[in-house]
Design an enzyme around this catalytic site. Structure first.
Site, PDB file in Angstrom:
ATOM      1  N   HIS A 393      -7.288  -7.126  -8.392  1.00 28.71           N
ATOM      2  CA  HIS A 393      -6.926  -6.089  -9.383  1.00 28.71           C
ATOM      3  C   HIS A 393      -6.611  -6.691 -10.765  1.00 28.71           C
ATOM      4  CE1 HIS A 393      -6.879  -3.684  -5.740  1.00 28.71           C
ATOM      5  NE2 HIS A 393      -6.101  -4.621  -5.225  1.00 28.71           N
ATOM      6  N   GLU A 408       0.886  -4.216  -7.277  1.00 30.72           N
ATOM      7  CA  GLU A 408       0.145  -5.259  -6.549  1.00 30.72           C
ATOM      8  C   GLU A 408      -0.472  -6.290  -7.493  1.00 30.72           C
ATOM      9  OE1 GLU A 408      -3.151  -3.781  -4.240  1.00 30.72           O
ATOM     10  OE2 GLU A 408      -3.761  -5.794  -3.604  1.00 30.72           O
ATOM     11  N   HIS A 461      -4.399 -10.420  -2.108  1.00 30.89           N
ATOM     12  CA  HIS A 461      -3.996  -9.025  -2.271  1.00 30.89           C
ATOM     13  C   HIS A 461      -2.681  -8.755  -1.554  1.00 30.89           C
ATOM     14  CE1 HIS A 461      -7.830  -7.181  -3.837  1.00 30.89           C
ATOM     15  NE2 HIS A 461      -8.219  -8.413  -3.548  1.00 30.89           N
ATOM     16  N   GLU A 523      -4.346 -10.410   2.786  1.00 35.49           N
ATOM     17  CA  GLU A 523      -3.393  -9.323   2.512  1.00 35.49           C
ATOM     18  C   GLU A 523      -2.039  -9.876   2.934  1.00 35.49           C
ATOM     19  OE1 GLU A 523      -4.040  -6.525   1.034  1.00 35.49           O
ATOM     20  OE2 GLU A 523      -6.076  -5.841   1.516  1.00 35.49           O
TER      21      GLU A 523
HETATM   22 ZN    ZN Z   1      -5.656  -5.037  -3.213  1.00 37.31          ZN
END
Ligand code: ZN
Length: 566
Positions: A393, A408, A461, A523
């Protein structure tokens, strides 16, 4: 609570295995001299040593992974031998070739338990079960010795089926170089190799000792030589390079081959029976390189030993009195933790210098009159690799937003910068796809990595789920070549984070599909979960995530060579 659970698992395991497995005590597994700390007791069942896979194969330079999705077990090593098994199936596949197994792998109280010997044998190891000791011995095998001379130097390539530790020793009267390969079984037929070049008359190879295995090579020398020992980071090849000692033209080799060898200029002759004085030890380091200088009053006989867990190099100087008695050097070096020197034994006088390493490294030893110089090359792990770090992102895209407003994009940028710092400290080349809160379009990310020459791709992430209670870490991969990297990173996350490890999963994410190199998407935690969000706000937790990702990457780099540039 944790202790109770561990005890229960151990008890269940003993009960769950067939044919008198319960009540067995003390089955030990020793791999290349290392006793494996087993996650649960090993047992002998129908003549097969059965043990949990955790940590079993690493001293053999191999890694095991269990894939819950199809209950398969994959064991890979540095030369890319791949052994596949499946829970409940008595078959083993080595690089695709099927072989019957005497016992099937089993899931026992959460542990993946495998028949140990056939797997090690498939990896090329030597194994022996000693009933009296209730011990399974496993070691690497030396399957070829190749000798060649070029440019005045002699190269002996030792091709082994697993890691071997080389120990070198210089002896005089007559001059010999002894190279011991520890924990290595000799499986070569040619035992005497005539050379008559580069200062070496011949090489004799023999199985010097059994249990633990030591293979010994003795180089009969015609003149003083220098020795280099090179350990390949990508195979199990050890190269011993011998050449006539440079910078000693003033000292012709004595025709008789007898009498003490002396360095030019230095007051080398210690006198009959007199010990050499070791005056002190200095260390200079910069970048990847390090040089340890041992100052002596004359030429010494020395022996170099390698140890593992932790990796150490010990240099023993025979008939040598250490004048400072004891010396500890504080070393600030990315790969060397500590240097210590001391009088190891008084009678006979042996001086020992120990380098504690942060990882295994190549070294080169040179002696000239008043100094023994050990040069260390640390630029081994990860050579040729470029790690692309992709902070998810950013810019227009804040990513997921936590219940208390944590973004995030900000969290993963911070973690990514920490990963970059850790990799750079280890000398691993890397590229980060954004360094600030800017927009990088998704399709541009694999392309940018490719253009930077990336050999692996790690996207970072934080997760989100509609159910606010879901938390933990997970790692995604797509292509088979990415599987080991995903497993290694997720293993490390699972160990250090203290939140549930949700394992590795496959997903058809664009960044996993298009980079063409091993690619994973981490993640790290669920930003949608209030507890995980609080953890992610903590810099110490973010550092733990970064450190786990870094460790996983380093494990991968230590095993998989960088692809050769076209
Ligand atoms: Zn993400």
């Amino acid at each position: 609570m944790k202790l109770v659970a561990t005890w229960l698992l151990a008890a269940l395991l003993a009960w769950a295995l067939p044919s008198g497995a319960s009540g067995q005590t003390g089955v030990r597994i020793i791999v290349n001299g290392v006793q494996i700390p087993l996650a649960a007791p090993a047992v002998v069942s129908n003549g097969q040593v059965m043990a949990p896979i955790q940590g079993l194969f690493e001293p053999m330079g191999a890694l095991a992974a269990f894939y819950e999705v199809d209950r398969s077990i994959v064991i890979t090593n540095r030369v890319r031998a791949t052994v596949r098994l499946k829970v409940g199936e008595a078959t083993l596949r080595v690089n695709g070739d099927a072989r019957p197994l005497p016992a099937a792998p089993a899931l026992v109280s959460g542990y993946v338990v495998v028949p140990v010997q056939p797997i090690f044998q498939a990896l090329g190891a030597w194994t022996k079960w000693e009933e009296a000791e209730r011990t399974l011995y496993v070691s690497s095998q030396v399957r070829a010795l190749t000798v060649q001379t070029a440019g005045g130097a002699l190269q002996v390539k030792i091709d082994a089926t697993g890691p071997v530790q080389a120990e070198t020793r210089m002896l005089t009267q007559p001059d010999r170089l002894v190279v011991d390969l520890l924990h290595a079984a000799l499986r070569v037929t040619e035992r005497t190799i005539p050379v008559n070049d580069a200062g070496v008359l011949r090489i004799r190879a023999a199985q010097f000792q059994i249990k633990p295995y030591i293979s010994r090579m003795v180089f009969d020398l015609q003149e003083p030589v220098e020795v280099r020992v090179l350990t390949s980071p990508t195979t199990y090849l050890v190269t011993v390079e011998v050449r006539p000692r440079a910078a000693s033209p003033a000292v012709p080799a004595p025709a008789t081959g007898s009498g003490p060898r002396d360095g030019s200029g230095a007051a080398a002759d210690p006198g009959a029976g007199g010990a050499v004085k070791v005056l002190g030890v200095t260390f200079q380091g910069g970048g990847d390189a390090g040089r340890l200088t041992v100052e002596t009053s004359g030429t010494v006989e020395y022996k170099i030993r390698e140890f593992v867990y932790p990796d150490r190099l010990a240099i023993d100087l025979d008939n040598a009195v250490f004048v400072p008695v004891k010396q500890d050097l504080q070393v600030r070096h990315p790969s060397i933790a500590l240097v210590r020197a001391a009088q190891f034994t008084a009678e006979p006088p042996v001086t020992r210098v120990v380098l504690t390493l942060k990882r295994k490294m190549n070294y080169v030893v040179n002696q000239s009159g008043g100094a023994l110089v050990i040069d260390i090359n640390t630029s081994v792990v990860g050579r040729g690799h470029v790690v692309a770090i992709d902070p998810g992102h950013g810019g227009r895209d804040p990513g997921a937003i936590g219940p208390s407003g944590l973004r995030e994009a900000d969290v993963v940028l911070d973690i990514s910068l920490r990963v970059r710092e850790l990799l750079s400290r280890d000398g691993v080349r890397n590229v980060i796809l954004r360094e600030s809160d800017v927009t990088v379009e998704l399709p541009d990310r694999p392309r940018l990595a490719r253009e930077a020459g990336a050999t692996m791709f790690v996207s970072i992430h934080a997760n989100a789920n509609g159910r606010a209670t879901v938390n933990g870490s997970e790692t995604y991969f797509l292509t088979p070549q990415s599987l080991a990297l995903a497993q290694m990173i997720q293993d490390e996350l699972g160990i250090v984070l203290g939140i549930p490890s949700r394992g590795i999963k496959t997903a058809n994410f664009l960044v996993l599909r298009d980079s063409g190199v091993p690619s994973v998407l981490v993640e790290a935690a669920f930003i949608s979960n209030a507890e995980d969000e609080t953890r992610l706000r903590d810099a110490a937790f973010r550092q733990r995530i970064a450190s786990a990702i870094h460790k996983g990457i380093m494990r991968f780099l230590a095993i998989y060579p960088a692809p050769v540039a076209p």
